[in-house]
Design a protein around this motif. Structure first.
Motif, PDB file in Angstrom:
ATOM      1  N   GLU A  47       0.845  -1.184   0.000  1.00 53.56           N
ATOM      2  CA  GLU A  47       0.000   0.000   0.000  1.00 53.56           C
ATOM      3  C   GLU A  47       0.896   1.255   0.000  1.00 53.56           C
ATOM      4  O   GLU A  47       1.973   1.255   0.601  1.00 53.56           O
ATOM      5  CB  GLU A  47      -0.886   0.021   1.242  1.00 53.56           C
ATOM      6  CG  GLU A  47      -2.038  -0.970   1.195  1.00 53.56           C
ATOM      7  CD  GLU A  47      -3.136  -0.526   0.236  1.00 53.56           C
ATOM      8  OE1 GLU A  47      -3.477   0.677   0.224  1.00 53.56           O
ATOM      9  OE2 GLU A  47      -3.647  -1.380  -0.507  1.00 53.56           O
ATOM     10  N   PHE A  48       0.414   2.305  -0.673  1.00 52.45           N
ATOM     11  CA  PHE A  48       1.191   3.535  -0.756  1.00 52.45           C
ATOM     12  C   PHE A  48       0.473   4.674  -0.048  1.00 52.45           C
ATOM     13  O   PHE A  48      -0.757   4.779  -0.077  1.00 52.45           O
ATOM     14  CB  PHE A  48       1.442   3.917  -2.215  1.00 52.45           C
ATOM     15  CG  PHE A  48       2.173   2.851  -2.997  1.00 52.45           C
ATOM     16  CD1 PHE A  48       3.350   2.304  -2.520  1.00 52.45           C
ATOM     17  CD2 PHE A  48       1.664   2.393  -4.200  1.00 52.45           C
ATOM     18  CE1 PHE A  48       4.023   1.328  -3.227  1.00 52.45           C
ATOM     19  CE2 PHE A  48       2.335   1.404  -4.922  1.00 52.45           C
ATOM     20  CZ  PHE A  48       3.516   0.873  -4.435  1.00 52.45           C
ATOM     21  N   ASP A  49       1.255   5.542   0.567  1.00 48.48           N
ATOM     22  CA  ASP A  49       0.717   6.718   1.234  1.00 48.48           C
ATOM     23  C   ASP A  49       0.153   7.696   0.197  1.00 48.48           C
ATOM     24  O   ASP A  49       0.658   7.791  -0.926  1.00 48.48           O
ATOM     25  CB  ASP A  49       1.833   7.383   2.041  1.00 48.48           C
ATOM     26  CG  ASP A  49       1.345   8.585   2.812  1.00 48.48           C
ATOM     27  OD1 ASP A  49       0.740   8.392   3.879  1.00 48.48           O
ATOM     28  OD2 ASP A  49       1.552   9.722   2.336  1.00 48.48           O
ATOM     29  N   ASP A  50      -0.880   8.421   0.579  1.00 48.93           N
ATOM     30  CA  ASP A  50      -1.506   9.372  -0.347  1.00 48.93           C
ATOM     31  C   ASP A  50      -0.498  10.364  -0.916  1.00 48.93           C
ATOM     32  O   ASP A  50      -0.503  10.667  -2.114  1.00 48.93           O
ATOM     33  CB  ASP A  50      -2.610  10.149   0.367  1.00 48.93           C
ATOM     34  CG  ASP A  50      -3.869   9.328   0.577  1.00 48.93           C
ATOM     35  OD1 ASP A  50      -3.832   8.110   0.323  1.00 48.93           O
ATOM     36  OD2 ASP A  50      -4.886   9.907   0.999  1.00 48.93           O
ATOM     37  N   ALA A  51       0.356  10.898  -0.058  1.00 48.80           N
ATOM     38  CA  ALA A  51       1.302  11.927  -0.513  1.00 48.80           C
ATOM     39  C   ALA A  51       2.272  11.370  -1.550  1.00 48.80           C
ATOM     40  O   ALA A  51       2.668  12.071  -2.489  1.00 48.80           O
ATOM     41  CB  ALA A  51       2.075  12.494   0.677  1.00 48.80           C
TER      42      ALA A  51
ATOM     43  N   ILE B 213      10.127   0.609   1.065  1.00 50.84           N
ATOM     44  CA  ILE B 213      10.363   2.024   0.793  1.00 50.84           C
ATOM     45  C   ILE B 213       9.044   2.731   0.499  1.00 50.84           C
ATOM     46  O   ILE B 213       8.880   3.914   0.806  1.00 50.84           O
ATOM     47  CB  ILE B 213      11.373   2.191  -0.360  1.00 50.84           C
ATOM     48  CG1 ILE B 213      12.771   1.770   0.120  1.00 50.84           C
ATOM     49  CG2 ILE B 213      11.401   3.629  -0.873  1.00 50.84           C
ATOM     50  CD1 ILE B 213      13.839   1.785  -0.957  1.00 50.84           C
ATOM     51  N   GLY B 214       8.098   2.020  -0.104  1.00 47.70           N
ATOM     52  CA  GLY B 214       6.748   2.559  -0.245  1.00 47.70           C
ATOM     53  C   GLY B 214       6.535   3.477  -1.425  1.00 47.70           C
ATOM     54  O   GLY B 214       5.770   4.447  -1.341  1.00 47.70           O
TER      55      GLY B 214
ATOM     56  N   ILE C 111      10.726   9.422  -9.537  1.00 47.88           N
ATOM     57  CA  ILE C 111      11.742  10.027  -8.663  1.00 47.88           C
ATOM     58  C   ILE C 111      11.081  10.964  -7.658  1.00 47.88           C
ATOM     59  O   ILE C 111      11.458  11.002  -6.479  1.00 47.88           O
ATOM     60  CB  ILE C 111      12.805  10.760  -9.488  1.00 47.88           C
ATOM     61  CG1 ILE C 111      13.556   9.786 -10.415  1.00 47.88           C
ATOM     62  CG2 ILE C 111      13.794  11.484  -8.568  1.00 47.88           C
ATOM     63  CD1 ILE C 111      14.334   8.702  -9.714  1.00 47.88           C
ATOM     64  N   HIS C 112      10.080  11.717  -8.102  1.00 47.57           N
ATOM     65  CA  HIS C 112       9.346  12.579  -7.158  1.00 47.57           C
ATOM     66  C   HIS C 112       8.675  11.733  -6.077  1.00 47.57           C
ATOM     67  O   HIS C 112       8.688  12.093  -4.892  1.00 47.57           O
ATOM     68  CB  HIS C 112       8.305  13.418  -7.896  1.00 47.57           C
ATOM     69  CG  HIS C 112       8.853  14.672  -8.489  1.00 47.57           C
ATOM     70  ND1 HIS C 112       9.226  15.762  -7.732  1.00 47.57           N
ATOM     71  CD2 HIS C 112       9.115  15.007  -9.783  1.00 47.57           C
ATOM     72  CE1 HIS C 112       9.687  16.718  -8.524  1.00 47.57           C
ATOM     73  NE2 HIS C 112       9.635  16.284  -9.772  1.00 47.57           N
ATOM     74  N   ALA C 113       8.078  10.613  -6.470  1.00 48.98           N
ATOM     75  CA  ALA C 113       7.430   9.740  -5.492  1.00 48.98           C
ATOM     76  C   ALA C 113       8.450   9.162  -4.520  1.00 48.98           C
ATOM     77  O   ALA C 113       8.203   9.085  -3.306  1.00 48.98           O
ATOM     78  CB  ALA C 113       6.678   8.621  -6.203  1.00 48.98           C
ATOM     79  N   LEU C 114       9.603   8.746  -5.030  1.00 49.52           N
ATOM     80  CA  LEU C 114      10.658   8.219  -4.163  1.00 49.52           C
ATOM     81  C   LEU C 114      11.154   9.301  -3.207  1.00 49.52           C
ATOM     82  O   LEU C 114      11.388   9.039  -2.016  1.00 49.52           O
ATOM     83  CB  LEU C 114      11.806   7.682  -5.007  1.00 49.52           C
ATOM     84  CG  LEU C 114      13.029   7.165  -4.242  1.00 49.52           C
ATOM     85  CD1 LEU C 114      12.654   6.028  -3.298  1.00 49.52           C
ATOM     86  CD2 LEU C 114      14.125   6.713  -5.217  1.00 49.52           C
ATOM     87  N   HIS C 115      11.294  10.502  -3.699  1.00 49.66           N
ATOM     88  CA  HIS C 115      11.724  11.623  -2.857  1.00 49.66           C
ATOM     89  C   HIS C 115      10.750  11.823  -1.698  1.00 49.66           C
ATOM     90  O   HIS C 115      11.156  11.964  -0.532  1.00 49.66           O
ATOM     91  CB  HIS C 115      11.812  12.882  -3.717  1.00 49.66           C
ATOM     92  CG  HIS C 115      12.289  14.105  -2.993  1.00 49.66           C
ATOM     93  ND1 HIS C 115      11.445  14.920  -2.254  1.00 49.66           N
ATOM     94  CD2 HIS C 115      13.529  14.660  -2.885  1.00 49.66           C
ATOM     95  CE1 HIS C 115      12.130  15.919  -1.731  1.00 49.66           C
ATOM     96  NE2 HIS C 115      13.399  15.787  -2.092  1.00 49.66           N
TER      97      HIS C 115
ATOM     98  N   VAL D 287       3.595   1.748   5.015  1.00 47.21           N
ATOM     99  CA  VAL D 287       2.561   2.567   5.626  1.00 47.21           C
ATOM    100  C   VAL D 287       1.508   1.737   6.357  1.00 47.21           C
ATOM    101  O   VAL D 287       0.902   2.211   7.330  1.00 47.21           O
ATOM    102  CB  VAL D 287       1.915   3.473   4.554  1.00 47.21           C
ATOM    103  CG1 VAL D 287       1.099   2.660   3.550  1.00 47.21           C
ATOM    104  CG2 VAL D 287       1.084   4.574   5.183  1.00 47.21           C
ATOM    105  N   SER D 288       1.274   0.507   5.933  1.00 49.81           N
ATOM    106  CA  SER D 288       0.313  -0.347   6.637  1.00 49.81           C
ATOM    107  C   SER D 288       0.767  -0.623   8.060  1.00 49.81           C
ATOM    108  O   SER D 288      -0.058  -0.900   8.940  1.00 49.81           O
ATOM    109  CB  SER D 288       0.113  -1.671   5.890  1.00 49.81           C
ATOM    110  OG  SER D 288      -0.554  -1.461   4.672  1.00 49.81           O
ATOM    111  N   VAL D 289       2.066  -0.557   8.285  1.00 49.38           N
ATOM    112  CA  VAL D 289       2.648  -0.794   9.607  1.00 49.38           C
ATOM    113  C   VAL D 289       2.842   0.512  10.371  1.00 49.38           C
ATOM    114  O   VAL D 289       2.529   0.608  11.557  1.00 49.38           O
ATOM    115  CB  VAL D 289       4.000  -1.532   9.463  1.00 49.38           C
ATOM    116  CG1 VAL D 289       4.777  -1.533  10.773  1.00 49.38           C
ATOM    117  CG2 VAL D 289       3.770  -2.951   8.968  1.00 49.38           C
ATOM    118  N   THR D 290       3.349   1.528   9.690  1.00 47.44           N
ATOM    119  CA  THR D 290       3.721   2.766  10.388  1.00 47.44           C
ATOM    120  C   THR D 290       2.529   3.671  10.678  1.00 47.44           C
ATOM    121  O   THR D 290       2.632   4.561  11.518  1.00 47.44           O
ATOM    122  CB  THR D 290       4.766   3.540   9.564  1.00 47.44           C
ATOM    123  OG1 THR D 290       4.224   3.840   8.258  1.00 47.44           O
ATOM    124  CG2 THR D 290       6.038   2.702   9.390  1.00 47.44           C
ATOM    125  N   ASP D 291       1.402   3.458   9.990  1.00 45.46           N
ATOM    126  CA  ASP D 291       0.212   4.271  10.230  1.00 45.46           C
ATOM    127  C   ASP D 291      -0.925   3.373  10.724  1.00 45.46           C
ATOM    128  O   ASP D 291      -1.762   2.914   9.938  1.00 45.46           O
ATOM    129  CB  ASP D 291      -0.203   4.994   8.943  1.00 45.46           C
ATOM    130  CG  ASP D 291      -1.409   5.910   9.154  1.00 45.46           C
ATOM    131  OD1 ASP D 291      -1.891   6.012  10.305  1.00 45.46           O
ATOM    132  OD2 ASP D 291      -1.869   6.522   8.163  1.00 45.46           O
TER     133      ASP D 291
END
Length: 389
Positions: free
Chosen positions: A17-21, A200-201, A259-263, A356-360
């Motif tokens: 899963e990916f964070d919205d940002a 890394i997400g 690259i923006h997403a990785l940043h 993010v499934s773990v950290t949030d």
């Protein structure tokens, strides 16, 4: 609340899963890959990778190249090993075996130390192998995604440096970077290859790696050019160095949106101490593994010291098939992965728990998955839910 469309929670061992940002970063307007805005973003991204891998050595070199995690194998095989040179592969499952196959394609003489399913090669047998032959490279899969087996790196590195100090230590960290600790400098590693879509997400599409000064020196001392054009680190090194120095450069076109997403993902990861991130993954992993035990199920990795913290692979109970259980979980809004290890594929499933499934915890992903697993097994006719003795 998430702005993403409603969808089943993806809890496989990657993509995650990916964070919205992070996803919103993918919608960045089109820009030149040699324009000042993108050059700055890419340069910051490479610098942040040094922090993620825990290296402050200026001789260490990060790479971010369009491709999947598998490209990392090619980077190692095409650049650090010449035809006929010996490589020792520590095999803990499907992906370790794949690394060995890739090395053979480039002409390496591969020796595999294979562990029983669910185990990992032990230090005494590794020491014996290193004492019998000079190996240019040793590869180890930190977490083999097919089994959930975690390999210990620090003691392994100590052993290699003591017994065969010229051997380069290369880590497949595709399923471990950003959820398992990797102290690149302190553990004297020579290379770690990974990918964007796991802990890394960031969406899939980036091969991410870090190589030591020793590895880069071995690259420069090659007798023949690297056995790949796109995958030549000799071609990519000045590009990465220029971007990190905030200078435009070109060899092959990168993906500005990725690259923006990785940043964005790296900014989120590094906003808190890495130690806290690793501890959180361990906490959630322990909770999941406790539930698996309470359900009377057995993990593929039998020794707790060999169990990964970003995924759990476990055998299904007698009479329950993955083809029956996985669709039931999907109907409950949870996606697990089936087995892929050649020897046991139909007998087990894999639960990914990283990023993010773990950290949030406010997302509720993990608790929802645990409840789905409990009820899904019951619907499959499995009644043994008492704790093992």
């Amino acid at each position: 609340m998430s702005t993403q469309p409603e969808h089943p929670t993806l809890l496989i061992p990657g993509p995650i899963e990916f964070d919205d940002a992070v996803l919103q970063s993918m919608s960045h307007f089109s820009e030149s890959h040699v324009g000042p805005g993108f050059v700055s973003t890419f340069g910051e991204t490479l610098s942040m990778l040094r922090k993620l891998f825990q290296t402050t050595n200026p001789a260490s070199q990060p790479f971010v190249i369009s491709g999947s995690g598998t490209l990392g194998w090619d980077l190692v095989a095409a650049n650090l090993v010449e035809p006929g040179e010996d490589v020792l592969v520590l095999s803990t499952g499907y992906f370790s075996d794949g690394f060995a196959d890739c090395l053979r394609v480039y002409g390496a003489q591969v020796t595999e130390l294979k562990a029983p399913v669910g185990g990992r090669p032990q230090l005494p047998e590794i020491e014996k192998a290193l004492s019998e032959k000079r190996y240019k490279v040793l590869t180890v899969t930190h977490v083999d995604t097919s089994t959930g087996v975690l390999s210990e790196l620090q003691k392994l590195s100590d052993l290699v440096h003591r017994v065969s100090p010229d051997t380069l230590i290369i880590v497949d960290g595709v399923c471990s970077v950003a959820c398992e600790e990797i102290a690149f400098d302190d553990w004297k590693l020579d290379g770690v290859v990974t990918a964007s879509q796991k802990a890394i997400g960031c969406p899939a599409g980036l091969s991410i790696s870090m190589f030591s000064g020793r590895a880069m020196e071995a690259l420069q001392k090659r007798k023949a050019p690297p056995a790949s054009y796109f995958g030549s680190l000799k071609n990519w090194t000045p590009i990465m160095q220029n971007y990190e120095a905030r200078k435009p450069s070109y060899f092959a076109t990168p993906s500005p949106q990725l690259i923006h997403a990785l940043h964005t993902a790296l900014c989120q990861i590094l906003s808190k101490p890495l130690a806290a991130r690793f501890a959180r993954h361990k906490e959630v992993s322990d909770k999941i593994k406790s539930v698996v035990a309470e359900l009377g199920l057995r993990q593929i990795a039998g020794d707790p010291n060999d169990q990964a913290h970003g995924m759990t692979a476990f055998y299904l109970p007698e009479g329950v098939q993955a083809a029956e259980l996985l669709p039931k979980l999907a109907k409950k809004g949870v996606i697990f992965a089936g087995g892929i290890h050649r020897e046991i594929a139909p007998k087990y499933v894999r639960f990914g728990h990283m990023g993010v499934s773990v950290t949030d915890p406010s997302r509720g992903d993990i608790d929802r998955a645990i409840e789905a697993l409990r009820s899904g097994l019951l619907e499959c006719g499995y009644q043994q839910v008492q704790k093992q003795t």
